[in-house]
Scaffold this motif. Sequence first.
Motif, PDB file in Angstrom:
ATOM      1  N   PHE A  24       0.798  -1.283  -0.022  1.00 51.43           N
ATOM      2  CA  PHE A  24      -0.098  -0.289   0.163  1.00 51.43           C
ATOM      3  C   PHE A  24       0.962   1.341  -0.001  1.00 51.43           C
ATOM      4  CE2 PHE A  24       0.474  -1.519   4.520  1.00 51.43           C
ATOM      5  CZ  PHE A  24       1.039  -0.370   5.065  1.00 51.43           C
ATOM      6  N   VAL A  25       0.108   2.379  -0.512  1.00 53.97           N
ATOM      7  CA  VAL A  25       0.755   3.771  -0.553  1.00 53.97           C
ATOM      8  C   VAL A  25      -0.437   4.556   0.000  1.00 53.97           C
ATOM      9  CG1 VAL A  25       1.659   5.641  -1.775  1.00 53.97           C
ATOM     10  CG2 VAL A  25       2.302   3.306  -2.278  1.00 53.97           C
ATOM     11  N   ASP A  26       0.040   5.507   1.073  1.00 56.27           N
ATOM     12  CA  ASP A  26      -0.947   6.147   1.701  1.00 56.27           C
ATOM     13  C   ASP A  26      -0.457   7.719   1.345  1.00 56.27           C
ATOM     14  OD1 ASP A  26      -2.156   4.159   2.725  1.00 56.27           O
ATOM     15  OD2 ASP A  26      -1.283   4.281   4.713  1.00 56.27           O
ATOM     16  N   ALA A  27      -1.423   8.755   1.254  1.00 60.99           N
ATOM     17  CA  ALA A  27      -0.743   9.971   1.146  1.00 60.99           C
ATOM     18  C   ALA A  27      -1.857  10.783   1.865  1.00 60.99           C
ATOM     19  CB  ALA A  27      -0.450  10.239  -0.315  1.00 60.99           C
ATOM     20  N   GLY A  28      -1.520  12.214   2.371  1.00 60.53           N
ATOM     21  CA  GLY A  28      -2.418  12.899   2.768  1.00 60.53           C
ATOM     22  C   GLY A  28      -1.905  13.727   4.142  1.00 60.53           C
ATOM     23  N   ASN A  29      -2.881  14.636   4.533  1.00 60.22           N
ATOM     24  CA  ASN A  29      -2.251  15.387   5.851  1.00 60.22           C
ATOM     25  C   ASN A  29      -3.560  16.195   6.387  1.00 60.22           C
ATOM     26  OD1 ASN A  29      -0.592  16.936   7.675  1.00 60.22           O
ATOM     27  ND2 ASN A  29       0.882  17.395   6.282  1.00 60.22           N
ATOM     28  N   ALA A  30      -3.371  16.840   7.332  1.00 54.40           N
ATOM     29  CA  ALA A  30      -4.444  17.918   7.976  1.00 54.40           C
ATOM     30  C   ALA A  30      -3.770  19.153   8.177  1.00 54.40           C
ATOM     31  CB  ALA A  30      -4.980  16.981   9.362  1.00 54.40           C
ATOM     32  N   TRP A  31      -4.790  20.086   8.075  1.00 54.08           N
ATOM     33  CA  TRP A  31      -4.440  21.373   8.211  1.00 54.08           C
ATOM     34  C   TRP A  31      -5.330  22.137   9.120  1.00 54.08           C
ATOM     35  CZ3 TRP A  31      -4.372  18.773   3.599  1.00 54.08           C
ATOM     36  CH2 TRP A  31      -3.014  18.709   3.039  1.00 54.08           C
ATOM     37  N   VAL A  32      -4.867  23.353   9.809  1.00 57.50           N
ATOM     38  CA  VAL A  32      -6.077  24.181  10.270  1.00 57.50           C
ATOM     39  C   VAL A  32      -6.345  25.429   9.281  1.00 57.50           C
ATOM     40  CG1 VAL A  32      -5.286  23.746  12.658  1.00 57.50           C
ATOM     41  CG2 VAL A  32      -4.220  25.751  11.117  1.00 57.50           C
TER      42      VAL A  32
END
Length: 807
Positions: free
Chosen positions: A715-723
């Motif tokens: 698997f490959v996961d990509a992403g993030n979170a922001w304010v």
Amino acid sequence: MKFTKYILFICVLWAMVACSLSKNLPEGEYVLDSNQLKGVEKANPLEIENLYFQEPNTKIPLTNSSLGVSIYRFGRLFYDSTKVNEKLEAKKAELEEVRAGLSDAEDNRKLLKKRDKVQTKIQDLEKMQEYGNFLMRTGNPVTVLDSAETQKTVTEIDNYLYNKGFLDSEVAFEVETKKQKATVTYIIAEKEPYILDSIYTNSVNEGLLSLINQSKKETFIVKGDNYDQTNFTKERERLEELFKNNGYFMFTKSFIDYNLYFDTTSKRINVEQRILKPSFSEKHEVYRIDSITFKISPPSDEFIDEKVQRNYRNIDFNFYRDRFSAKLLSSRILFDENQEYRRTNIIETQKQLSNLDLFRYINISFDTVGTSLTAKILSQPNQKYQLTNQLGLSITEQLPGPFFSTVLRNRNFFRAGEILEFNARIGYEGVASATDQGVYQSKEFGVSASVIFPRFLIPFYGKSLQKYGQYNPNTRTQLGYNYTNRPEYTRSGLNALLAYTWVTRGNRQQFTINAADINYIRTPNISDDFAQVLLDLENQGNNLIWSFLPSLISSVSAQSIINFNDYGNYNSTNKASLLKLFVESGGTTLNFVNATSNNETTDFARFQWLKFQADFRRYYPLNQTSTIAYRANFGIANPYGVSSGILPYEKYFFAGGGTSIRAWQARRLGPGSYTPPIGDRGRYDYAFEQPAEMILETMLEYRRNLSGYFDMAVFVDAGNAWVIGVDNSRPGADFRFDRFYKEIAIGTGVGLRMDFNFLVIRLDLATKAVDPSMPEGERWVLDNISFNRLFGLKGQTVLNFGIGYPF
């Protein structure tokens, strides 16, 4: 963690050294190393590959060994066929003795119990005799080349090509051997496919011909297409369904056949579709519902004299006791008197009545008189009370925690199909401490009482029951209490809920509206260390501390789940997808009053927010053993008004964890390019959860069956979170269009899954490839991994243990 990695490494090394596929293979026999296909230009090569009678063992990369074979051989060490046969014969003799005893005492409970026990043991031994012990059944033996199986494959491919229109095709095979390995190459000469030319329907029944003409756009047999036997089968099934849904109760697909006229010169086929006459009448007739009877049989003979009869909506109800609502039941019956027979309505009626959870079974049958149908619905009530207990493990942040839950259901509570439900749950959760890196146990307790009404309540009126009955409407009213005890804080909450749910036919779309979701939350105890963390954040302009003040949180929300082609059935060979849409408005009523905004002197917090989330998932089978699956998830929450920029803590988004970006520990990724405080144990010793107001994550996974119950994944996961907006306490955490794409975290890894159908145990080993918390130009961290450091820096590789698939 370290111990688990060493165990995995030792297991792989043992498989490589001790379990070569060709080990101890007799002379003249060959391990099937691979199957190859040549000459396929127009046919589907994936479908042909599924026809192989022999498949090579799935090998560990760069080795001549297989995990499945290793497991099989290990189990073979403990298997003695002679002893199994002896035990089986002994148990069969014992069963004969028990049966002889029962012939003289049929009701002897002790002997009946012993008979069932011995029969179960015999079944287990017969399975062991045929397939070996549990380990042997979990693994698989070495695939040794068998010329008979190869010839069967040739025949199967030849038949497949013929049925796909390649009537003149030829199939042969070659075998190439090297040492004790064999490669089989299937050589195909497709030649030109036959094309459908004219299509004619032969029938004297005008009604059937009219239906066929009206649905021409839906036909599977199209002029100009290649001949495909599968499409003829589909067309027969489509026409049967079409006719049965337009009153032709007695019609079956056996009344449809095809005459094919081949032109071998032009490679074209003329098709005659014939609708045969029935033997029981002059022609196929349309049937109508003449009357409907609904009978609920008593659970035992003691109620036989307590009959209640009534008629509602021209349906004759026959109850064994006055405890059922004819109005409710009629709303789930989707066909009427004098209506044409439609099979979909019958199937949906059976489903809707079963959804009420009031009956053990629903049986719908028909008696025919001429072209009239007498519908009979027979059922028996489910037990009034049901107590369900569950003991298990919940998995959070790599640590399993035990829990116990109990549910008491009281069916037909107000005699109109309502269900009264009491729930209680107590457990320990494995969560990472917010003030000290590591995993510990958090105590949790919750109770709730619900009444589920099988209809819409306020503000809907009485006619809605009949109008919306086909959508399985439910209204849930619930009161609950939750208590959480963590080392940082103790948190409790009261909850009240009014929710509406309904589904479309076939459960393709599900809708939920939480018309009122009200929570009163208190945090009576906060540890000194955690209080200091919140104060430090406040001094930097982050007022997260307000999320831990007493508060009354109310919201209105709606969710839609659209399921395309039975997503969730991971054994399916069909493509499927799922789309979840969620929207929420919190503190909406505060817009109509003069409420004070949260500030430094606030002792009772108020919140207003808007939230939206979209979650799309896709399942794409490549063949019978391998699948591609992917997920895209986006969410955004915006506090406004009296919230003063702060959300209730439960409404924030968090990235990282076993169902998110797996290379980061749960709730520890981001936000943005912010670098979290680092502890004493290395670069990735992140101590704090990172709440955010926006999340974007994608996951791509290749899944393949290894052997028996064992599956693997890459698997490959990509992403993030922001304010949203600047957070002075977390530099780089805010979302910016000119840089967010540079802040996408990427993790990759491999997984091992044990799929027992009723339970999936998952191990995912994921490592960080791109780390947005590093300075630009240094974010590629996968090169930290080498032969000297198989798992990179300390904390760079994370082992996730979970139950079920990640998506």
